[in-house]
Scaffold this active site. Structure first.
Site, PDB file in Angstrom:
ATOM      1  N   LYS A 150       0.031   4.184  -0.342  1.00  0.00           N
ATOM      2  CA  LYS A 150      -0.689   5.368   0.186  1.00  0.00           C
ATOM      3  C   LYS A 150      -0.512   6.540  -0.782  1.00  0.00           C
ATOM      4  O   LYS A 150      -0.521   6.323  -1.994  1.00  0.00           O
ATOM      5  CB  LYS A 150      -0.235   5.678   1.609  1.00  0.00           C
ATOM      6  CG  LYS A 150      -0.342   4.447   2.527  1.00  0.00           C
ATOM      7  CD  LYS A 150      -0.180   4.730   3.982  1.00  0.00           C
ATOM      8  CE  LYS A 150      -0.315   3.440   4.790  1.00  0.00           C
ATOM      9  NZ  LYS A 150      -0.257   3.635   6.225  1.00  0.00           N
ATOM     10  N   HIS A 209      -9.617   1.470   4.769  1.00  0.00           N
ATOM     11  CA  HIS A 209      -8.358   1.691   5.492  1.00  0.00           C
ATOM     12  C   HIS A 209      -8.620   2.685   6.629  1.00  0.00           C
ATOM     13  O   HIS A 209      -9.414   3.613   6.473  1.00  0.00           O
ATOM     14  CB  HIS A 209      -7.283   2.224   4.538  1.00  0.00           C
ATOM     15  CG  HIS A 209      -5.925   2.196   5.158  1.00  0.00           C
ATOM     16  ND1 HIS A 209      -5.501   3.153   6.053  1.00  0.00           N
ATOM     17  CD2 HIS A 209      -4.905   1.310   5.045  1.00  0.00           C
ATOM     18  CE1 HIS A 209      -4.273   2.847   6.456  1.00  0.00           C
ATOM     19  NE2 HIS A 209      -3.889   1.736   5.859  1.00  0.00           N
ATOM     20  N   ASN A 240       0.868  -1.182   0.000  1.00  0.00           N
ATOM     21  CA  ASN A 240       0.000   0.000   0.000  1.00  0.00           C
ATOM     22  C   ASN A 240       0.905   1.232   0.000  1.00  0.00           C
ATOM     23  O   ASN A 240       1.443   1.612   1.034  1.00  0.00           O
ATOM     24  CB  ASN A 240      -0.900  -0.025   1.244  1.00  0.00           C
ATOM     25  CG  ASN A 240      -1.776   1.210   1.324  1.00  0.00           C
ATOM     26  OD1 ASN A 240      -1.826   2.012   0.386  1.00  0.00           O
ATOM     27  ND2 ASN A 240      -2.471   1.370   2.444  1.00  0.00           N
ATOM     28  N   SER A 251       3.406  -1.486  10.696  1.00  0.00           N
ATOM     29  CA  SER A 251       4.848  -1.508  10.955  1.00  0.00           C
ATOM     30  C   SER A 251       5.505  -2.840  10.591  1.00  0.00           C
ATOM     31  O   SER A 251       6.405  -3.314  11.300  1.00  0.00           O
ATOM     32  CB  SER A 251       5.141  -1.132  12.415  1.00  0.00           C
ATOM     33  OG  SER A 251       4.711   0.190  12.676  1.00  0.00           O
ATOM     34  N   GLU A 285      -5.327  -4.316  10.981  1.00  0.00           N
ATOM     35  CA  GLU A 285      -4.334  -3.244  11.107  1.00  0.00           C
ATOM     36  C   GLU A 285      -4.689  -2.385  12.322  1.00  0.00           C
ATOM     37  O   GLU A 285      -5.436  -1.402  12.190  1.00  0.00           O
ATOM     38  CB  GLU A 285      -4.348  -2.341   9.865  1.00  0.00           C
ATOM     39  CG  GLU A 285      -3.962  -3.014   8.584  1.00  0.00           C
ATOM     40  CD  GLU A 285      -3.393  -2.024   7.565  1.00  0.00           C
ATOM     41  OE1 GLU A 285      -2.268  -2.249   7.113  1.00  0.00           O
ATOM     42  OE2 GLU A 285      -4.061  -1.021   7.259  1.00  0.00           O
ATOM     43  N   GLU A 299      -7.033   5.126   7.652  1.00  0.00           N
ATOM     44  CA  GLU A 299      -6.798   6.535   7.291  1.00  0.00           C
ATOM     45  C   GLU A 299      -8.031   7.105   6.592  1.00  0.00           C
ATOM     46  O   GLU A 299      -8.349   8.287   6.747  1.00  0.00           O
ATOM     47  CB  GLU A 299      -5.538   6.647   6.422  1.00  0.00           C
ATOM     48  CG  GLU A 299      -4.295   6.451   7.267  1.00  0.00           C
ATOM     49  CD  GLU A 299      -3.117   5.805   6.555  1.00  0.00           C
ATOM     50  OE1 GLU A 299      -3.109   5.744   5.319  1.00  0.00           O
ATOM     51  OE2 GLU A 299      -2.196   5.338   7.263  1.00  0.00           O
ATOM     52  N   GLY A 320       2.469   2.822  11.011  1.00  0.00           N
ATOM     53  CA  GLY A 320       3.464   3.885  10.857  1.00  0.00           C
ATOM     54  C   GLY A 320       4.146   4.298  12.151  1.00  0.00           C
ATOM     55  O   GLY A 320       4.763   5.359  12.213  1.00  0.00           O
TER      56      GLY A 320
END
Ligand code: 13P
Length: 217
Positions: free
Chosen positions: A10, A88, A8, A181, A148, A90, A154
């Site tokens: 992003k 996701h 991904n 991560s 996740e 985000e 991250g």
């Protein structure tokens, strides 16, 4: 083992030249394994090539129409792209996507013939299983999930193996990837207990991502 390993990217990298450069460096290794590359959609047409699987990081929940700025699953499929990441964290947090929209997106993606990868996971301090239960309750059992946890994304603080094992057994027969991560050092441990990986930051580093791909033996 032939596990599914998804990159991904992003909202990276910022230019098509850099995207091509990164892709060239990982292409040969990606060809060997069950790897899906999810670059920013606008770069797809310039990267697509024979033998490599591609995905997008989001899609809309309608086939076509007056929805400025959106990209439909049918458009994605028509490029020869077969995977889509949906929900996701985000997008859930920054773009305020709801579980209801996520279900609509999954339905439309499946209708178009795409394989959705649906992200689930709790924030720090939340009850993992309560959150997951709520996120998966209307999702068909054959849809691939990516666990996740938000606190692992991250941060360099990947989830403890025991925790991922618990989540995997909670999700019973569902296909489950782990993301958060992931790096070349911890990837083998997660590959052993899951159906694959969803890799963010490390997928932008060609050496690191190649090592991750190659540790699936
Ligand atoms: P990182 O691998 O950068 O933690 O990101 C995980 C992720 O969000 C993949 O979808």
């Amino acid at each position: 083992m032939n596990k599914l390993i998804i990159a991904n990217w992003k909202c990276n990298p910022p230019t098509i030249e850099e995207a091509k450069e990164l892709f060239e460096k990982i292409k040969d290794n990606a060809l060997e394994k069950n790897v899906v590359i999810c670059p920013p959609s606008i770069f797809l047409s310039s990267l697509i090539c024979e033998g490599i699987k591609f995905g997008v990081q989001n899609c809309f929940w309608k086939e076509k129409g007056a929805f400025t700025g959106e990209i439909s699953p049918q458009m994605i499929k028509s490029l020869g792209v077969n995977y889509v990441i949906i929900g996701h964290s985000e997008r859930r947090n920054i773009l305020k996507e709801t579980n209801e929209e996520i279900i609509q997106k999954i339905n439309e993606a499946v209708r178009a013939g795409l394989t959705p990868i649906v992200c689930i996971g709790e924030s720090k301090g939340e009850d993992t299983f309560e959150v997951l239960n709520n996120q998966i309750k209307d999702i068909d059992e054959n849809i691939i999930l990516a666990y996740e946890p938000l606190w692992a994304i991250g941060t360099g603080e990947s989830a403890p193996i025991e925790k991922v094992k618990e989540v995997k057994s909670f999700l019973k027969d569902r296909k489950v990837l782990y993301g958060g991560s992931v790096n070349s050092q911890n990837a083998p441990n997660y590959l052993e207990i899951t159906d694959g990986l969803l890799v963010g930051g490390a997928s932008l580093n060609s050496e690191e991502f190649s090592k991750i791909i190659l540790c699936d033996i």
